[in-house]
Design a protein around this motif. Structure first.
Motif, PDB file in Angstrom:
ATOM      1  N   ARG A   1      47.878  12.117 -53.546  1.00  0.00           N
ATOM      2  CA  ARG A   1      48.089  13.492 -53.060  1.00  0.00           C
ATOM      3  C   ARG A   1      49.573  13.860 -53.085  1.00  0.00           C
ATOM      4  O   ARG A   1      49.938  14.995 -53.414  1.00  0.00           O
ATOM      5  N   MET A   2      50.432  12.910 -52.734  1.00  0.00           N
ATOM      6  CA  MET A   2      51.871  13.167 -52.788  1.00  0.00           C
ATOM      7  C   MET A   2      52.325  13.385 -54.236  1.00  0.00           C
ATOM      8  O   MET A   2      53.162  14.255 -54.504  1.00  0.00           O
ATOM      9  N   LEU A   3      51.772  12.604 -55.172  1.00  0.00           N
ATOM     10  CA  LEU A   3      52.091  12.800 -56.587  1.00  0.00           C
ATOM     11  C   LEU A   3      51.629  14.173 -57.060  1.00  0.00           C
ATOM     12  O   LEU A   3      52.324  14.848 -57.826  1.00  0.00           O
ATOM     13  N   GLU A   4      50.449  14.589 -56.597  1.00  0.00           N
ATOM     14  CA  GLU A   4      49.941  15.910 -56.965  1.00  0.00           C
ATOM     15  C   GLU A   4      50.876  17.004 -56.455  1.00  0.00           C
ATOM     16  O   GLU A   4      51.218  17.941 -57.178  1.00  0.00           O
ATOM     17  N   GLU A   5      51.317  16.868 -55.213  1.00  0.00           N
ATOM     18  CA  GLU A   5      52.225  17.862 -54.635  1.00  0.00           C
ATOM     19  C   GLU A   5      53.540  17.899 -55.409  1.00  0.00           C
ATOM     20  O   GLU A   5      54.057  18.962 -55.742  1.00  0.00           O
ATOM     21  N   TRP A   6      54.065  16.714 -55.720  1.00  0.00           N
ATOM     22  CA  TRP A   6      55.306  16.645 -56.490  1.00  0.00           C
ATOM     23  C   TRP A   6      55.108  17.295 -57.864  1.00  0.00           C
ATOM     24  O   TRP A   6      55.945  18.073 -58.322  1.00  0.00           O
ATOM     25  N   GLY A   7      54.008  16.986 -58.516  1.00  0.00           N
ATOM     26  CA  GLY A   7      53.718  17.560 -59.823  1.00  0.00           C
ATOM     27  C   GLY A   7      53.586  19.072 -59.776  1.00  0.00           C
ATOM     28  O   GLY A   7      54.072  19.779 -60.668  1.00  0.00           O
ATOM     29  N   ASN A   8      52.928  19.577 -58.734  1.00  0.00           N
ATOM     30  CA  ASN A   8      52.805  21.025 -58.585  1.00  0.00           C
ATOM     31  C   ASN A   8      54.172  21.677 -58.406  1.00  0.00           C
ATOM     32  O   ASN A   8      54.437  22.748 -58.948  1.00  0.00           O
ATOM     33  N   ASN A   9      55.055  21.030 -57.645  1.00  0.00           N
ATOM     34  CA  ASN A   9      56.403  21.565 -57.435  1.00  0.00           C
ATOM     35  C   ASN A   9      57.244  21.474 -58.707  1.00  0.00           C
ATOM     36  O   ASN A   9      58.100  22.323 -58.950  1.00  0.00           O
ATOM     37  N   PHE A  10      57.014  20.443 -59.513  1.00  0.00           N
ATOM     38  CA  PHE A  10      57.797  20.229 -60.730  1.00  0.00           C
ATOM     39  C   PHE A  10      57.266  21.036 -61.917  1.00  0.00           C
ATOM     40  O   PHE A  10      57.949  21.192 -62.926  1.00  0.00           O
ATOM     41  N   ARG A  11      56.076  21.582 -61.795  1.00  0.00           N
ATOM     42  CA  ARG A  11      55.420  22.296 -62.897  1.00  0.00           C
ATOM     43  C   ARG A  11      56.318  23.354 -63.552  1.00  0.00           C
ATOM     44  O   ARG A  11      56.434  23.383 -64.780  1.00  0.00           O
ATOM     45  N   PRO A  12      56.988  24.251 -62.764  1.00  0.00           N
ATOM     46  CA  PRO A  12      57.836  25.256 -63.422  1.00  0.00           C
ATOM     47  C   PRO A  12      58.942  24.618 -64.279  1.00  0.00           C
ATOM     48  O   PRO A  12      59.219  25.078 -65.380  1.00  0.00           O
ATOM     49  N   ARG A  13      59.526  23.568 -63.788  1.00  0.00           N
ATOM     50  CA  ARG A  13      60.578  22.885 -64.557  1.00  0.00           C
ATOM     51  C   ARG A  13      59.987  22.265 -65.825  1.00  0.00           C
ATOM     52  O   ARG A  13      60.590  22.342 -66.898  1.00  0.00           O
ATOM     53  N   MET A  14      58.813  21.675 -65.712  1.00  0.00           N
ATOM     54  CA  MET A  14      58.163  21.074 -66.880  1.00  0.00           C
ATOM     55  C   MET A  14      57.844  22.140 -67.923  1.00  0.00           C
ATOM     56  O   MET A  14      58.005  21.906 -69.127  1.00  0.00           O
ATOM     57  N   GLN A  15      57.423  23.301 -67.466  1.00  0.00           N
ATOM     58  CA  GLN A  15      57.143  24.394 -68.401  1.00  0.00           C
ATOM     59  C   GLN A  15      58.402  24.818 -69.143  1.00  0.00           C
ATOM     60  O   GLN A  15      58.370  25.076 -70.351  1.00  0.00           O
ATOM     61  N   GLU A  16      59.536  24.850 -68.438  1.00  0.00           N
ATOM     62  CA  GLU A  16      60.821  25.166 -69.071  1.00  0.00           C
ATOM     63  C   GLU A  16      61.180  24.113 -70.122  1.00  0.00           C
ATOM     64  O   GLU A  16      61.601  24.446 -71.227  1.00  0.00           O
ATOM     65  N   ILE A  17      61.007  22.859 -69.761  1.00  0.00           N
ATOM     66  CA  ILE A  17      61.324  21.761 -70.676  1.00  0.00           C
ATOM     67  C   ILE A  17      60.483  21.867 -71.942  1.00  0.00           C
ATOM     68  O   ILE A  17      60.985  21.733 -73.057  1.00  0.00           O
ATOM     69  N   LEU A  18      59.189  22.103 -71.764  1.00  0.00           N
ATOM     70  CA  LEU A  18      58.290  22.193 -72.918  1.00  0.00           C
ATOM     71  C   LEU A  18      58.610  23.395 -73.804  1.00  0.00           C
ATOM     72  O   LEU A  18      58.504  23.322 -75.024  1.00  0.00           O
ATOM     73  N   LYS A  19      59.041  24.521 -73.198  1.00  0.00           N
ATOM     74  CA  LYS A  19      59.434  25.696 -73.985  1.00  0.00           C
ATOM     75  C   LYS A  19      60.675  25.382 -74.833  1.00  0.00           C
ATOM     76  O   LYS A  19      60.766  25.811 -75.968  1.00  0.00           O
ATOM     77  N   GLN A  20      61.612  24.638 -74.268  1.00  0.00           N
ATOM     78  CA  GLN A  20      62.839  24.288 -74.981  1.00  0.00           C
ATOM     79  C   GLN A  20      62.563  23.351 -76.153  1.00  0.00           C
ATOM     80  O   GLN A  20      63.299  23.369 -77.132  1.00  0.00           O
TER      81      GLN A  20
END
Length: 117
Positions: free
Chosen positions: A96-115
């Motif tokens: 559950r903590m990993l899920e929360e971290w992943g949800n919080n990191f999602r916008p940054r991951m989307q930026e990385i993937l766009k780049q």
């Protein structure tokens, strides 16, 4: 059975945790089984992005580590269900903590993937 060339470092808690939980689908499988027993076909349908062979391999590894159990019903055709063990339940707060971290990191991951495009 496959034998690893590099022995597991039992003195490193992270290495032990990754031996048990490492794998793309193991945490997801445990998370699903926390909701209740599931038949293999239910898990295959739920994780349609991967092959049944991969899910079956991850199930075997989780079972070998005592995180889940398999119950085979003596009927024809045989019915199999997987359920999470008490040991497996201890991993749920971490997942559950990993899920929360992943949800919080999602916008940054989307930026990385766009780049990367």
């Amino acid at each position: 059975m496959y034998k690893k060339k590099i022995p597991l470092d039992l003195d490193c808690g992270v290495a032990v945790a990754m031996e048990v939980m490492g794998g793309k689908w193991k945490s997801c499988i445990l998370y699903e089984l926390e909701k209740g027993c599931k038949r293999p076909s239910e898990l295959h349908r739920h994780f349609e992005d991967t092959s049944p062979r991969v899910i079956n391999q991850q199930l075997k590894e989780l079972e070998r580590h005592g995180m889940i159990r398999k119950k085979i019903y003596p009927e024809m055709p045989p019915r199999v269900e997987y359920f999470i063990t008490d040991e497996g339940l201890t991993s749920i707060p971490i997942i559950r903590m990993l899920e929360e971290w992943g949800n919080n990191f999602r916008p940054r991951m989307q930026e990385i993937l766009k780049q990367e495009k």
